[in-house]
Design an enzyme around this catalytic site. Structure first.
Site: not given
Ligand code: C5P
Length: 297
Positions: A11, A99-100, A102-103, A105, A137
């Site tokens: 994200k 900051g994406l 990944g974990g 998600s 998240d």
């Protein structure tokens, strides 16, 4: 079922405002989440030993209890009192601690994947409850939506019915950032003001995400790209001052404005079309090794 493959996307936070610190120590956020087409893959297989086994092609990723996928599997195994083991292989493309999310998600992918693989029949509410328990998240990725507003500590998700897709150039510098460290630095760094941004001057703070959403809906990409925002920026730069140079590289390449996704260090900006995204990504690849031209998924 012999195996199951689940796609696990990253994200971006196109917009992120911090509305103060809460009594529980977390920060109250308003954020615009966007799913992007940079994806990991999770492969579920039975594990005859009855244990939980995580493997990953990226040696940076922990495969024990620190991994959120492990935590999800352990929680579900206990909740269902199941003797079944599981092997979850993570094929990593999303940079770690960037900051994406990944974990997070991957954790959402594990909730969905195990629900199918173990035939748990969990409701959306049950999945959300587990997601919120494990990380801030995760719940965004449990919704079948490209865009959503996030509230609370980021776990309260309001999906947005938008079909629009944007292109971005994303640079992921090789420094690890941890959200906790950035939020701590935020206590010491003043929030960046929006003074000087003429188009925002007359607007109440809380409405800015709405203006951005409206611009995307109107396909006014030039306006949308000017409205990306991250209140964590001063804190991120306080933790890693060298990231200012990365921002400047993107600006010099002609991408403006640029900001960080989440608590960094990923830096991104919006561009109008695929060709431009790919051309600018190639320019930046001369200097950085992790550069992506990505699109809303
Ligand atoms: O929930 P998650 O594990 O992603 O958060 C990591 C850390 O980031 C938290 O322990 C907290 O220190 C900080 N955080 C915060 N406010 C948020 C989200 C995270 O202070 N909204």
């Amino acid at each position: 079922m012999s195996h199951l493959t689940v796609r696990s996307p990253a994200k971006l936070n196109l917009f992120l405002k911090v509305h103060g610190r809460r009594p529980d120590g977390y920060h109250e956020l308003r954020t615009l989440f966007e799913r992007i087409d940079l994806c990991d893959e999770l492969i579920f297989q039975p594990e005859a030993s009855g244990r939980i086994r995580i493997s990953c092609d990226d040696p940076q990723v922990p495969t024990g209890r620190k991994n959120l996928v492990y935590q999800v599997a352990e929680f579900l195994q206990r909740m269902t009192k199941s003797p079944q083991g599981i092997h979850i292989r993570i094929n990593k493309r999303i940079p770690v601690a960037a900051g994406l999310a990944g974990g997070s998600s991957n954790a959402a992918g594990a909730i969905e994947g195990l629900n199918t693989f173990w035939q748990l029949g969990m409701s959306a509410e049950q999945k959300t409850e587990i997601g919120a328990r494990i990380g801030s998240d995760i719940n965004f990725f449990l919704k079948d939506t490209s865009w959503a507003l996030g509230k609370g500590r980021g776990e309260q998700i309001h999906p947005l019915d938008m079909r629009e897709k944007l292109w971005h150039v994303l640079v992921v510098p090789r420094v690890k950032m941890y959200s906790g460290e950035v939020f701590t630095a935020l206590q010491a760094a003043p929030l960046k003001t929006e003074a000087g941004r003429a188009d925002l001057k007359l607007t109440k703070e809380k409405d800015n995400a709405n203006i951005l959403i409206h611009s995307i809906l109107q396909k006014n990409i030039t306006r949308a790209q000017a409205l990306i925002w991250n209140d964590l920026e001063p804190a991120i730069l306080r933790v890693r001052p060298s990231l200012k140079n990365v921002k400047e590289s993107l600006l010099k390449a002609g991408i403006a404005p640029v900001t960080f996704s989440g608590s960094g260090p990923s830096v991104f900006g919006c561009v109008v079309a695929e060709q431009q995204a790919k051309r600018l990504a190639n320019v930046l690849r001369k200097r950085y090794s992790r550069v992506f031209a990505v699109r809303t998924l």
